[in-house]
Design a protein around this motif. Structure first.
Motif, PDB file in Angstrom:
ATOM      1  N   UNK A 128       8.061 -16.579  19.666  1.00 23.24           N
ATOM      2  CA  UNK A 128       7.886 -17.893  19.054  1.00 23.24           C
ATOM      3  C   UNK A 128       7.017 -17.751  17.810  1.00 23.24           C
ATOM      4  N   UNK A 129       7.592 -18.041  16.636  1.00 24.04           N
ATOM      5  CA  UNK A 129       6.880 -17.918  15.370  1.00 24.04           C
ATOM      6  C   UNK A 129       6.971 -19.230  14.606  1.00 24.04           C
ATOM      7  N   UNK A 130       5.944 -19.523  13.807  1.00 27.43           N
ATOM      8  CA  UNK A 130       5.934 -20.737  13.004  1.00 27.43           C
ATOM      9  C   UNK A 130       6.696 -20.549  11.704  1.00 27.43           C
ATOM     10  N   UNK A 131       6.495 -19.391  11.057  1.00 28.23           N
ATOM     11  CA  UNK A 131       7.126 -19.136   9.766  1.00 28.23           C
ATOM     12  C   UNK A 131       7.315 -17.634   9.592  1.00 28.23           C
ATOM     13  N   UNK A 132       8.480 -17.256   9.085  1.00 24.94           N
ATOM     14  CA  UNK A 132       8.775 -15.853   8.784  1.00 24.94           C
ATOM     15  C   UNK A 132       9.284 -15.800   7.355  1.00 24.94           C
ATOM     16  N   UNK A 133       8.649 -14.976   6.556  1.00 27.17           N
ATOM     17  CA  UNK A 133       9.054 -14.809   5.165  1.00 27.17           C
ATOM     18  C   UNK A 133       9.290 -13.330   4.909  1.00 27.17           C
ATOM     19  N   UNK A 134      10.472 -13.001   4.396  1.00 30.08           N
ATOM     20  CA  UNK A 134      10.841 -11.603   4.189  1.00 30.08           C
ATOM     21  C   UNK A 134      10.961 -11.296   2.707  1.00 30.08           C
ATOM     22  N   UNK A 135      10.415 -10.146   2.314  1.00 37.07           N
ATOM     23  CA  UNK A 135      10.528  -9.661   0.938  1.00 37.07           C
ATOM     24  C   UNK A 135      11.150  -8.276   0.987  1.00 37.07           C
ATOM     25  N   UNK A 136      12.153  -8.072   0.151  1.00 36.95           N
ATOM     26  CA  UNK A 136      12.881  -6.814   0.141  1.00 36.95           C
ATOM     27  C   UNK A 136      12.403  -5.959  -1.025  1.00 36.95           C
ATOM     28  N   UNK A 137      12.016  -4.739  -0.726  1.00 35.72           N
ATOM     29  CA  UNK A 137      11.551  -3.831  -1.773  1.00 35.72           C
ATOM     30  C   UNK A 137      12.745  -3.388  -2.610  1.00 35.72           C
ATOM     31  N   UNK A 138      12.613  -3.535  -3.910  1.00 33.02           N
ATOM     32  CA  UNK A 138      13.685  -3.134  -4.815  1.00 33.02           C
ATOM     33  C   UNK A 138      13.565  -1.667  -5.211  1.00 33.02           C
ATOM     34  N   UNK A 139      12.323  -1.170  -5.246  1.00 33.36           N
ATOM     35  CA  UNK A 139      12.099   0.226  -5.628  1.00 33.36           C
ATOM     36  C   UNK A 139      10.798   0.693  -5.007  1.00 33.36           C
ATOM     37  N   UNK A 140      10.803   1.886  -4.469  1.00 35.30           N
ATOM     38  CA  UNK A 140       9.588   2.498  -3.948  1.00 35.30           C
ATOM     39  C   UNK A 140       8.981   3.314  -5.087  1.00 35.30           C
ATOM     40  N   UNK A 141       7.835   2.879  -5.556  1.00 34.28           N
ATOM     41  CA  UNK A 141       7.197   3.537  -6.693  1.00 34.28           C
ATOM     42  C   UNK A 141       6.232   4.618  -6.228  1.00 34.28           C
ATOM     43  N   UNK A 142       5.477   4.347  -5.191  1.00 36.68           N
ATOM     44  CA  UNK A 142       4.585   5.354  -4.615  1.00 36.68           C
ATOM     45  C   UNK A 142       4.621   5.219  -3.111  1.00 36.68           C
ATOM     46  N   UNK A 143       4.705   6.369  -2.458  1.00 34.51           N
ATOM     47  CA  UNK A 143       4.634   6.408  -1.004  1.00 34.51           C
ATOM     48  C   UNK A 143       3.970   7.719  -0.623  1.00 34.51           C
ATOM     49  N   UNK A 144       2.968   7.639   0.195  1.00 31.66           N
ATOM     50  CA  UNK A 144       2.328   8.845   0.702  1.00 31.66           C
ATOM     51  C   UNK A 144       1.756   8.565   2.078  1.00 31.66           C
ATOM     52  N   UNK A 145       1.680   9.593   2.876  1.00 31.89           N
ATOM     53  CA  UNK A 145       0.984   9.482   4.150  1.00 31.89           C
ATOM     54  C   UNK A 145      -0.405  10.104   4.042  1.00 31.89           C
ATOM     55  N   UNK A 146      -0.690  10.758   2.901  1.00 31.82           N
ATOM     56  CA  UNK A 146      -1.982  11.417   2.693  1.00 31.82           C
ATOM     57  C   UNK A 146      -3.059  10.378   2.403  1.00 31.82           C
ATOM     58  N   UNK A 147      -4.162  10.458   3.136  1.00 31.60           N
ATOM     59  CA  UNK A 147      -5.288   9.546   2.937  1.00 31.60           C
ATOM     60  C   UNK A 147      -6.254  10.135   1.920  1.00 31.60           C
ATOM     61  N   UNK A 148      -6.956   9.285   1.158  1.00 31.77           N
ATOM     62  CA  UNK A 148      -7.950   9.804   0.212  1.00 31.77           C
ATOM     63  C   UNK A 148      -9.145  10.367   0.964  1.00 31.77           C
ATOM     64  N   UNK A 149      -9.540  11.564   0.642  1.00 29.29           N
ATOM     65  CA  UNK A 149     -10.624  12.228   1.362  1.00 29.29           C
ATOM     66  C   UNK A 149     -11.957  12.152   0.626  1.00 29.29           C
ATOM     67  N   UNK A 150     -11.982  11.566  -0.566  1.00 27.55           N
ATOM     68  CA  UNK A 150     -13.222  11.464  -1.346  1.00 27.55           C
ATOM     69  C   UNK A 150     -14.281  10.624  -0.647  1.00 27.55           C
TER      70      UNK A 150
END
Length: 163
Positions: A128-150
């Motif tokens: 049961x949800x009140x509102x669902x809004x979906x946005x579709x990514x047109x282009x993946x510009x950056x994707x990483x699983x690496x976390x910043x270690x600084x």
């Protein structure tokens, strides 16, 4: 956590298949002390698991959908049930409880709009949800699983223990 630990983590975040010898050479250690450091990083929870990253196009899930959810339910029982149900959907690869105007944000991966529509119908049938809004990514510009270690803080571990 010292600079050598950060270097080890950085290397493993980029390629977890590197051998201990390759990592040791890259960080300036011999193999045994490097292996010990990796073991300690795992024991202390810095390394939580090692996984393979799969080419999403080869398995036909190229579309990212960001789904913003609002609900009028704000209690622990509803949250537990919602989290349990959403986690059963393999298309949901990320789920966050948010502050601000939306309550939850999820990232869904699917082959196309029709597959997302099928997912959406299954979701709203079960939750049961009140509102669902979906946005579709047109282009993946950056994707990483690496976390910043600084930002990793020097730990109080004894230097002898790390090797």
């Amino acid at each position: 956590m010292d600079e050598i630990d950060r270097k080890i983590l950085n290397l493993l975040q980029k390629d977890a298949t590197l051998s201990t010898a390759e990592i040791a050479e890259a960080v300036g250690l011999s193999t045994t002390p490097c292996w010990r450091r990796i073991q300690i990083l795992e024991q202390e929870g810095y390394i939580t698991r090692r996984v393979a990253l799969v080419d999403r196009n080869k398995i036909n899930v190229p579309l990212d959908v960001f789904v913003a959810i609002r609900t009028n339910e704000h209690n622990f029982d509803w949250l537990d049930e919602f989290a349990r149900l959403v986690c059963e959907f393999p298309e949901v690869v990320e789920l966050y409880r948010m502050s601000g105007e939306i309550d939850y944000l999820m990232r869904v991966v699917v082959p196309d709009m029709a597959a997302y529509d099928t997912f959406y119908k299954k979701l709203i049938k079960r939750v049961q949800l009140t509102d669902v809004s979906s946005s579709f990514a047109m282009e993946r510009i950056k994707y990483t699983t690496a976390l910043p270690l600084d930002y990793a803080i020097e730990s109080g571990r004894s230097r002898r223990k790390r090797g």
